[in-house]
Structures are given as C-alpha cells and as structure tokens.
Write an enzyme that holds these catalytic residues in place. Structure first.
Site: not given
Ligand code: XMP
Length: 507
Positions: A53, A80-81, A166, A168, A218-220, A222-223, A363
């Site tokens: 942070g 780190c922090y 870090h 990550e 939406s055709g995507g 995710d939905s 995703k």
C-alpha cells in the site's frame, strides 16, 4: 472450499495477488484492510495476506488491521507495506529508507518453507520507501538484497512471514512459487477452486432463489454464461432480454438473435429501444454523463419489460471481479476509475434485486466456464464489448454520422484482423471517432474529414493492457479500406498507449 483472504491496503497490485493464487486452484478474495474480526471468522480463511500500500507505518492515519486478526492462529504473509506492518506489530523497527523501485537481486538465506525451491538468487521487484531496520524477536531473516537487509523474514513458529518485494508482479522471478509455498505449504490450503466446482456450487446456490429472474444479455460471454448458469438452476423462471440500444456493433442485434435461437433453449426476447437511447444521448458530450444516461435507460427498459412480463424479483447481470474493483465498490481503497454501468449504478426505482453470479471471477475463468457449458466457439471468441456500447467509443456527442463511421470502421478492423489470423490473438480491436478533423486530398479535391482512431490491445484480464504491435501491412490495409469505404474519413490513427496510464476504451 479453502480460502485465502488478501487484506487490501491500497496497492495497485492487490488484486494480482488473488489472481496468481487462483491460478493454482485455490480461492483467494480481496477484502478491505479494515474488515472486522467477526467477518473474517465468518469467511473462515485458511490464511491471510496483507497487501502492499502507499502508506507508511509512520503515518498518523496509516491503515491498520483489527488487532485480533494477529491472534487467530492463522498463517499471515505481509507484502511490502504488509511486511512493515508485521515488523511493527511484533516489536521490530521500521525505518525510512531511500525509495527503492524496480528490480533488485534477492539472496535467499533460508529456503525452508516460504522461499523453498526458488534458487539461491532471484530478481525481485521492489516498490517501497520504508524498510525493516530491526526485525522482531522470534523472527529470522530468510532473504536480503543489497539495500534491504531484511527483505524476507519468517517466524515459522507463528507461521508469520514478511517480504519487502512484490511476488505478485511478473517482474519478480519465482513470485508465483513464493505465493504457492505460502498457500500450499504454510497454509496447507487444498487446491479445490476449479471451474467445474464453481459451476456446481453456483447452480446449487441459484436453485435456492425464489421468484423470477430477468437477465439482460448482450451477446457477450459474461451475460451469456450468467444466463446459462441461472437457466441450469431455475429453467423457465428465467427470462432473457436483449436490448438493441442503437449503440451496438454493425448488425449485431441480428447476429445475437440467431446465435441464441440456434443454440440455447432459454426464454429470449429482443427489445428495440435504439430511438429512446439515442434520443436521450442527443446533445450530451460528457463521458460520465453518457454512461449514466445509458445505464439509466437500460434500467428504464428493463423496468418496463419487467412490468409487462413479470413479476420478477431479480435482475441478473454479468458483472466480473475487475468491474467490481475498478468501480471502487469492493470496499478497498482503490479509487473509482470509471463508473461501469453494470456495477452499483442501477437506479433505486427499478425495484429489482441484483443477481451477479460472476462477480468473483476473472474473464479467463468465465471463458473456462463457457467451455464447460458448451457455449458455441463463435460466441466465446467474440471480443469484450463495453456495456454502454459505442457511446464510449464516440468522443463528444453521439450523432448518427459518427455512429455509422464507428460501426463500419470497427467492422473493417475486425475483418482485417480475422483475415490476418489475428482476431483471436488480441483482446479487443475497434475503431473510435470524435470531432477532430483533418484535411485530406480525394482525387483533386481537398476534403476536411473525420479522424478515425484504431485501438487494438493485448490483455489477460483487462486490468492492464498493452497496445498490439500489429504488422504494418495489416495497419495499411485497415487504413486504406476505411478511407476508401467511408467517405467522411480522411485520416486513420493507431493508438500506442498502454493501460495504465490509458484505459482500453477512450471514455
Ligand atoms: P477500460 O476502458 O476501463 O475497460 O480499460 C476495461 C474493460 O471493460 C470494458 N468496459 C466496460 N464493460 N461496462 C462494461 O460492461 C462498462 O461500462 C465498461 N467500460 C469498459 C472494456 O471494453 C474493456 O474490456
């Protein structure tokens, strides 16, 4: 399911810690640093990570976690922090040091558990202003760099560890290995976070909900995945609505209707609301106002549909984890970058409760689920598309002419990438247009036409992105086609800004 919680002290990399851990099939969740002890007990994690942070433990208002967390007997890793917090808490001394940013050589002094199997020296990515001058009693130094004598410390007895760098970020060699050591060897977490498991667990949870669900699709991906999961759980009690808001890709509404009709058995209705959306956007130039208008109009359309086809109790949306984090509603200190309309932006008068079964997922995890649910390849490989549609790719007012340019030019970009075998290799590719104009010569005539902006990016989760180094001949074809086929366009430009500092969408 075993869980690791990551307390978010505001580092821009906090979410990446979760991302890396989930890659080896352990569930990790980002929570605000001031999460209560009772809430943690409710989550019942297997281990705790303190993120980095921007603060210093010296600051009067330095973020500090609840004291009792240290006494829970759970393994803790401070980054780190978070490392400095641990040094401070157990009676060591943190001193202000020269700021150290970038790569340092970490020398491993003890490779018993946390640093096991990573080699004697690794490149570690530092980004800090303080360092541990004196380590607390009961701790030992397990790694150091030239400038940080206690770059990695451990109290094996307490299972508490601190690292100044870090793990990550990809620039830290063996960073994932260090997280894996903490999660699997120290916390002894089981690797039970699989997408098959997620599907079963989610369908089981969803099958308990009462009332009908309205899902905007939406055709995507995710939905679509959201709808399929809910359909698996409650069948006919789900109704899907596809809203043509006039801000879609060229002929998209026809294409989606066909894909859904041919492949899925769900209730599916198309609502044509293009005139309403475009009418509300007339004269509006401000990006956030446009997003708000589109969000509210979606709300209005859904509410009208709900009244006519209800009763509904729930509105389902394909919100993902990055949307939640970027909208600043995760509770952590991350600031609002853009107000994604599908997170927290629903008007109160909608009167529907929100169901977001994917809000913990990234995703690529959703893509994996799509495969499990046998979503057609064609739909899986479609690029992500923003909820507010072309209103965020048209800078300034959304006018019919700019819409037309944006749609046709984007189609050309997509087609040329497909022909070059690149469409599926890039994350997103589109054309944007604003009010800037530039002079061109067409035949013998000077023409003052629009500038089209092409954006093609590579990304793994949309949190960061790099501009795609497209071959020059592909760029040339795109430019020629756009200026030849769209009369008003005289110039085509290519965007070479990565995210950060830019974002993927221009607005
Ligand atoms: P940015 O522009 O924030 O975009 O880098 C990150 C990803 O999110 C998509 N995006 C949105 N998706 N509603 C959405 O559903 C939104 O308001 C929205 N804004 C951006 C964008 O296309 C990219 O994939």
């Amino acid at each position: 399911m075993d869980k690791i919680i990551v307390l978010d002290f505001g580092s821009q990399y906090s979410h990446l810690i979760c991302r890396r851990i989930r890659e080896f099939s352990v569930y990790a969740e980002l929570v605000p640093y001031d999460i209560s002890y009772d809430k943690i007990r409710e989550i019942n994690p297997t281990g705790i990570i303190f993120s980095g942070g921007p603060s210093s433990v010296y600051n009067k208002d330095a973020p500090i976690p609840e004291e009792k967390i240290f006494d829970m007997g759970l393994p803790i890793l401070g980054i780190c922090y978070g490392h400095q917090l641990i040094v401070n808490k157990y009676g060591g001394k943190v001193k202000r040091a020269n700021k150290e940013y970038g790569s340092s050589l970490l020398r491993v002094d003890s490779d018993e558990d946390l640093l096991n199997g990573i080699g004697k020296t690794v490149r570690a990515w530092m980004s800090h202003g303080d360092e541990a001058e004196q380590i607390p009693e009961g701790f030992k130094v397990i790694g150091h760099t030239d400038s940080a004598k206690a770059a990695a410390i451990a109290s094996e007895e307490r299972s508490v560890y601190g690292i100044q760098f870090h793990p990550e970020v990809v620039h830290t060699e063996q960073g994932t290995e260090i997280l894996r050591n903490f999660v699997l060897k120290v916390c002894k977490a089981r690797q039970d976070w699989t997408m098959e498991g997620f599907v079963d667990m989610t369908v089981e949870k969803l099958s308990k909900i009462e009332g009908n669900v309205l899902c905007g699709v939406s055709g995507g991906i995710d939905s679509t995945v959201t709808a399929l999961l809910i359909h698996k759980a409650i069948g006919e009690r789900l109704k899907c609505v596809f809203v043509n808001n006039g801000l879609l890709r060229l002929d998209e509404e026809k294409e989606i209707e066909k894909i859904f009709g041919d492949n899925f058995e769900m209730n599916f209705t198309v609502v044509d609301a293009a005139d309403a959306f475009l009418g509300k956007l007339r004269g509006i130039e401000d990006p956030e106002k446009k997003r708000k208008i589109v969000g509210e109009e979606f709300g209005r359309v859904f509410s009208e549909f709900a009244q006519e086809n209800g009763p509904f109790r729930w509105l389902a949306q394909g919100t993902l984890y990055p949307d939640v984090i970027e909208s600043g509603v995760s509770g952590g200190p991350a600031s609002v970058i853009k107000s994604h309309h599908n997170v927290g932006g629903l008007p109160d008068w909608l009167g529907l409760e929100v169901l977001e079964p994917l809000r913990e997922l990234y995703k690529d995890e959703v893509r994996e689920i799509a495969k499990i649910l046998r979503v057609p390849e064609k739909l899986c490989m479609r690029h992500p598309f923003p909820g507010p549609g072309l209103s965020v790719r048209i800078m300034g007012e959304v006018t019919p002419r700019k819409l037309e340019i944006c749609k046709v030019a984007s189609k050309i970009v997509e087609d040329e990438l497909s022909k070059a075998g690149l469409y599926e290799k890039v994350w997103q590719a589109y054309a944007a247009v604003g009010d800037d104009r530039a002079v061109g010569v067409v035949g013998d005539e000077r023409r003052y036409g629009n500038i089209v902006v092409i954006r093609v990016v590579d990304s793994v989760d949309a949190m960061t992105a790099d501009w795609t180094r497209l071959p020059h001949d592909v760029l040339e074809k795109i430019s020629n086609k756009i200026t030849n086929e769209i009369e008003d366009v005289t110039w085509v430009t290519y965007t070479i800004s990565s995210k950060p500092p830019a974002t993927i969408e221009p607005q």
